[in-house]
Design an enzyme around this catalytic site. Structure first.
Site, PDB file in Angstrom:
ATOM      1  N   SER A   1       0.910  -1.113  -0.062  1.00  0.00           N
ATOM      2  CA  SER A   1       0.098  -0.102  -0.085  1.00  0.00           C
ATOM      3  C   SER A   1       0.847   1.185   0.042  1.00  0.00           C
ATOM      4  CB  SER A   1      -0.866   0.044   1.233  1.00  0.00           C
ATOM      5  OG  SER A   1      -0.065   0.678   2.630  1.00  0.00           O
ATOM      6  N   ASP A   2       0.477   2.227  -0.435  1.00  0.00           N
ATOM      7  CA  ASP A   2       0.701   3.639  -0.417  1.00  0.00           C
ATOM      8  C   ASP A   2       0.542   3.791   1.230  1.00  0.00           C
ATOM      9  OD1 ASP A   2       2.154   5.907  -0.690  1.00  0.00           O
ATOM     10  OD2 ASP A   2       1.152   6.592  -2.386  1.00  0.00           O
ATOM     11  N   TRP A   3       1.581   4.900   1.738  1.00  0.00           N
ATOM     12  CA  TRP A   3       1.309   4.877   3.234  1.00  0.00           C
ATOM     13  C   TRP A   3       0.395   5.360   3.683  1.00  0.00           C
ATOM     14  CZ3 TRP A   3       5.176   2.499   1.440  1.00  0.00           C
ATOM     15  CH2 TRP A   3       6.214   1.892   2.248  1.00  0.00           C
TER      16      TRP A   3
END
Length: 744
Positions: A275-277
């Site tokens: 995932s992106d952060w």
């Protein structure tokens, strides 16, 4: 991902996707990167992996599925399973930060090479430079003992105002994939994972945390997915990053259609989805929809969606332990494949070496674009030149660190002023004047936590004393060079720009300096288009450079002085007016909670060329210090079958007095198509080095499958039979030869 950040919804990165070699989808990719083929993650270690998984507790398994520090998951020390160690790195390996917050770790050995930004790399129009970039950066990662690079970022440049336009590569899906694939291959050859991002349709920073992107299926397949698909199918990328935004109502880190049906089922992706952060919004849903690892910003790591909540979901029966094992196995396969475990000699690393600075220099030198050169004002001839005025804050501005996003801590960033000092003879006096002040309205700087389109608000009122100093320097010098444009504090992740205006009152500065000394060269340093209509009209010589890496200043000086003949080409269209750009002409940017890509297939030059809207400078444009003629353009046949390859050959003749490089570009069109098409689409390119007075024959291969469109009804790529026009030129607007061919 972030530089100065705190507990906001944060960082960036994104995802990526690609494919399995079935005939239907292969149509959207292929051509000139046959020599850049990645090595797929295999199943040869599965017996060992299954044994490891059988010995792990539920808590140990789930520890591998979420961040256990800012840039790593949890390993299992007792079983010899290491952490999967990640690093930000679109511009080079990010400095080491603390394990549990965004503060720098304070290391003294984490200096790295600063590489040119993605826009610069695309401007080289050179796949070899992309491979060099990946290979060089891969060695730096290994020197820092990293397993995964959170890069490349390959989202389409949909709007010139995009905060990450400097980092994304192009408005064109073909150019994107032809640069992305060799970069991924070069990187992964060094036993590290590329994490291709941000998958997908992550084309604006405005409301990126929640905006719901609506794209019709054909546009999705033909514009926004090809680069992701190619990095999966051809580059064999080991990881993809899921984007922040929603797509058709579902967040992209829990989007079954994108992550399972397209990425894994259609394209055959075997790697890890990260995932992106802080881009995860559910537990069971995200896991079942194809997410493997949740990463995020500081909150206790056990509170992540895939941490204690996931343990509870397994214990309640909502998620099976078999499902957990599937995701753990994907991660372990990746770790074995890059030799982070399981034995095998892993590629050695090196960092911030002269060899790597040389790589950065070569990319930077090929990226610089010559936009205008009246009366051969460039290269600068030093005969009789005793003094040069160097004007502009950008002559000394450093961009390795800056903005809200991943930068590089580097010991070497040669500024334009330093580059000129390095290259000019000591007999030439440099008169430096700052010219303009980089100032921001602190009360209205844009709320980065909100991720809005307000952007940093600049103070554009000129400083009379600075202008006066610059004008005096210009008057008292034989030649003036203005370094104008932007910087990475103004062009930044987490906010899109408000408009295309040149910040800090630079237009007024340029106007007065040009009036004071007609022998004025203007150099723009920026990563995205700006309104330079007036600047272009008033200046006799105009150069476009980028956030161009550790050796950017030396490369720029070498171009200005003629040691390097510029060969860069614009990887996006420079509009005359923001309302000429398709996302703005259709009033579909930025949307609110939903953004509908109303321009459809007509992104970038496809819109300008199809709608007959004149750009300031077109896609693929770039001048040289010499002149070229394209002669004898022809195809190897006139009739082709569906599985054939069209071979376009052309003689590139250097008709000037300097050695140089030209980029031959091949576009295709079909005027009588039964489906909507752009007036032309890039389907091949090659950069050729030709000595003065010589000629080189360039051959560009265009598989007939590249002519396919995505048929929504049959869900297949279809090559429509009939007549096509092959257009050979040096930009989307400079077509030298048209050749008619027939596809049966």
């Amino acid at each position: 991902m972030k530089n100065k950040m705190i507990m906001l919804s944060a960082v960036v990165f994104a995802l990526f996707a690609s494919c399995k070699n079935d005939a239907q989808t292969a149509a959207s990719n292929s051509a000139q990167t046959e020599e850049y083929a990645g090595k797929e993650i295999g199943t040869e270690h599965d017996a060992e992996i299954d044994k490891l998984i059988s010995q792990m507790t539920l808590e140990e398994k789930i520890g591998m599925l979420h961040g256990n520090s800012m840039f790593a998951n949890a390993g299992v020390k007792r079983l010899g399973i290491p952490e999967l160690k990640m690093a930000d790195g679109p511009l080079g390996v990010r400095e080491e930060i603390s394990r549990d917050n965004w503060a720098p770790a304070g290391w003294t050995n984490d200096f790295a090479t600063y590489y040119p930004a993605g826009g610069a790399l695309a401007a080289t129009f050179n796949a070899e430079m992309a491979h060099k970039f990946g290979s060089s950066l891969g060695e730096e990662l290994r020197a820092r003992d990293k397993d995964m690079l959170l890069s490349p970022a390959i989202n389409i440049v949909r709007t010139p105002l995009g905060g990450r336009t400097y980092e994304y590569m192009s408005e064109d899906p073909f150019l994107n994939k032809k640069i992305a694939v060799p970069l991924v291959v070069g990187l992964q050859e060094k036993d590290v994972m590329a994490c291709v991002k941000h998958y997908a349709a992550n084309n604006q920073e405005t409301n990126r945390d929640f905006v719901d992107v609506q794209i019709d299926e054909r546009t999705l397949r033909e514009i926004y997915l090809p680069a992701f698909e190619a990095t999966v199918k051809e580059g064999k990328a080991y990881s993809i990053m899921g984007a922040y935004n929603k797509f058709r109502g579902e967040y992209l880190c829990e989007n079954d259609y994108m992550l399972n049906k397209i990425l894994r089922d259609e394209w055959g992706f075997k790697g890890v989805v990260v995932s992106d952060w802080a881009a995860v919004h559910s537990t069971a849903k995200s896991l079942k929809s194809g997410l493997d690892i949740e990463m995020g910003t500081p909150k206790p790591f056990n509170e992540f969606w895939l941490a204690e909540k996931l343990i509870a979901a397994v214990k309640s029966g909502e998620v099976s332990e078999k499902e957990i094992d599937l995701h753990v196995k994907r991660i372990l396969r990746g770790l074995f494949h890059i030799k982070a475990m399981g034995g095998g000699t892993r590629a050695k690393g090196s960092i911030a070496t002269e060899a790597h600075y040389k790589d950065a220099y070569e990319i930077a030198a090929e990226a610089i674009v010559l936009l205008k050169n009246e009366n051969n004002a460039l290269p600068l001839k030093l005969d009789g030149v005793k003094s040069i005025a160097v004007i502009g804050n950008n002559a000394t501005k450093k961009n390795a660190l800056g903005g809200f996003g991943a930068g590089v801590k580097t010991k070497r960033e040669v500024t334009p002023l330093e580059g000129l000092k390095n290259r000019l003879p000591s007999s030439v006096k440099i008169n430096y004047a700052e010219g303009y002040l980089e100032r921001y309205d602190e009360k209205n700087k844009g709320n980065l936590g909100n991720i809005t389109s307000t952007g940093p608000v600049t103070i554009d009122k000129v400083d009379p004393a600075k202008i006066k100093e610059a004008v005096e320097a210009a008057k008292n010098s034989d030649v003036a060079i203005i370094f104008a444009g932007s910087n990475r504090d103004y062009e930044t992740e987490a906010s899109d720009r408000r408009d295309l205006h040149l910040p800090f009152g630079q237009e007024e500065l340029i106007k007065q300096v040009v009036a004071a000394n007609p022998k004025t060269i203007v150099v723009m340093i920026a990563g995205a288009p700006f309104d330079i209509n007036e600047v272009s009209a008033k200046s006799s010589a105009l150069v476009w450079s980028w956030f161009n890496g550790s050796e950017g200043g030396n490369a720029l000086a070498d171009v200005i002085l003629g040691k390097v003949n510029p060969s860069g080409k614009l990887p996006w269209t420079m509009p005359k007016n923001i309302m000429d750009s398709p996302a703005h002409a259709t009033k579909s940017f930025p949307g609110d909670k939903t953004v509908n890509y109303a321009e459809g297939l007509l992104v970038g030059y496809r819109w300008f060329d199809t709608k007959n809207v004149a750009p300031l400078y077109p896609f693929g444009y770039g001048l040289s210090y010499t002149t070229f003629a394209l002669e004898n353009a022809k195809t190897n046949k006139t009739d082709y079958a569906q599985n054939d390859v069209i071979e376009v050959s052309v003689d590139v003749k250097n008709t000037g007095k300097a050695d140089g490089k030209e980029v031959v570009q091949v576009y295709t069109s079909k005027s009588d198509s039964k489906v909507t098409r752009a007036s032309k689409e890039l389907k091949g390119f090659k950069k050729a080095a030709v000595n003065a007075g010589s000629s080189e024959t360039v051959t560009i291969k265009v598989p007939v499958k590249e002519l396919a469109y995505y048929d929504v009804t049959s869900k297949k790529w279809v090559v429509e039979p009939g007549k096509y026009t092959i257009k050979v030129g040096t930009s989307s607007r400079d077509i030298k030869k048209e050749i008619a061919v027939t596809v049966k």
